[in-house]
Design a protein around this motif. Structure first.
Motif, mmCIF file in Angstrom:
data_model
loop_
_atom_site.group_PDB
_atom_site.id
_atom_site.type_symbol
_atom_site.label_atom_id
_atom_site.label_comp_id
_atom_site.label_asym_id
_atom_site.label_seq_id
_atom_site.Cartn_x
_atom_site.Cartn_y
_atom_site.Cartn_z
ATOM 1 N N ALA A 142 0.826 -1.203 0.000
ATOM 2 C CA ALA A 142 0.000 0.000 0.000
ATOM 3 C C ALA A 142 0.862 1.256 0.000
ATOM 4 N N ARG A 143 1.933 1.254 0.738
ATOM 5 C CA ARG A 143 2.811 2.423 0.762
ATOM 6 C C ARG A 143 3.477 2.646 -0.600
ATOM 7 N N ARG A 144 3.901 1.562 -1.219
ATOM 8 C CA ARG A 144 4.545 1.685 -2.533
ATOM 9 C C ARG A 144 3.556 2.192 -3.589
ATOM 10 N N LEU A 145 2.326 1.658 -3.540
ATOM 11 C CA LEU A 145 1.326 2.097 -4.513
ATOM 12 C C LEU A 145 0.982 3.572 -4.332
ATOM 13 N N ARG A 146 0.914 4.018 -3.113
ATOM 14 C CA ARG A 146 0.604 5.432 -2.881
ATOM 15 C C ARG A 146 1.783 6.317 -3.297
ATOM 16 N N ASP A 147 2.991 5.782 -3.152
ATOM 17 C CA ASP A 147 4.158 6.539 -3.602
ATOM 18 C C ASP A 147 4.123 6.706 -5.114
ATOM 19 N N VAL A 148 3.775 5.605 -5.819
ATOM 20 C CA VAL A 148 3.641 5.677 -7.286
ATOM 21 C C VAL A 148 2.510 6.633 -7.658
ATOM 22 N N ALA A 183 -4.159 0.505 -3.721
ATOM 23 C CA ALA A 183 -3.621 0.825 -2.400
ATOM 24 C C ALA A 183 -4.679 0.624 -1.321
ATOM 25 N N ASN A 184 -5.907 1.015 -1.623
ATOM 26 C CA ASN A 184 -6.999 0.820 -0.657
ATOM 27 C C ASN A 184 -7.254 -0.663 -0.407
ATOM 28 N N GLN A 185 -7.189 -1.457 -1.480
ATOM 29 C CA GLN A 185 -7.374 -2.900 -1.307
ATOM 30 C C GLN A 185 -6.240 -3.497 -0.457
ATOM 31 N N ALA A 186 -5.026 -3.012 -0.660
ATOM 32 C CA ALA A 186 -3.889 -3.495 0.132
ATOM 33 C C ALA A 186 -4.079 -3.098 1.609
#
Length: 209
Positions: A57-63, A85-88
């Motif tokens: 989730a942190r990586r997806l939000r960073d992207v 990210a929400n699903q993670a």
């Protein structure tokens, strides 16, 4: 407070019984901790899921944040990353919930393993010991009150009282070892026999004359 009988044999049995009871408690407390630790091992997948999903989730939000800076199309491209990210985050929350549930289960199992065997023995051992302490305390108080007279009358009354208790409470073999007919000896006022009977009962109660 008198915790143990004055008679050496009975005192030894009482001390041994208390030591065994304490050992029993210690052993089952240790078993309870072991059971708890064993159940807690079931939480390992939950910890792994929480850590991995949170990292994703942190990586997806960073992207998502980086794509948002792209001119014109940035806002349109961030949607899928935000959804993933929400699903993670949801998966991480499920892992955390699993860890919490396992922790509660581990505590319940540990308490059950430790407490049930201890309580099964305690309901027998503790009342027996408490009854002895209560009787010994009452006997000691009565002995002090009767002996306070200091004129021989109190001593005689003390002997007669506890000799009578001995006739009611002590095994026949112990009574017979003192005199062939202990009841007749008490009734006839045989001072020597009465004193020995009283001493027998007093020792059994944890009291010395």
């Amino acid at each position: 407070m008198t915790l143990y009988a004055a008679a050496p044999a009975r005192r030894s049995r009482q001390i041994l019984g208390d030591l065994l009871f304490l050992t029993w408690i210690g052993a089952w407390i240790w078993a309870g901790f072991r059971a708890r630790d064993t159940v807690l091992e079931l939480a390992a997948p939950g910890h792994a899921t929480t850590a991995a999903a949170g990292d994703i989730a942190r990586r997806l939000r960073d992207v998502e944040d980086r794509i948002a800076d792209v001119p014109l199309v940035g806002d349109d491209l961030t949607g899928p990353f935000g959804g993933m990210a929400n699903q993670a985050d949801g998966l991480a929350a499920a892992g955390a919930s699993m860890v919490e549930t396992v922790g509660q289960l581990a505590l319940a199992v540990g308490l059950a393993v430790a407490l049930i065997p201890v309580l099964l023995v305690a309901v027998i051992h503790v009342p027996v010991r408490a009854r002895f302490v209560r009787r010994a305390h009452a006997a000691r108080r009565a002995a002090r009150q009767l002996s306070a007279a200091g004129d021989g009358a109190g001593e005689s009354a003390l002997s007669e009282l506890f000799a009578l208790r001995a006739l009611a409470n002590q095994p026949v073999r112990k009574l017979a070892a003192i005199t062939a007919d202990p009841v007749a000896a008490w009734r006839d006022g045989d001072e020597a026999a009465i004193r020995r009977l009283a001493d027998l009962e007093l020792r059994d109660l944890g009291v010395r004359r």
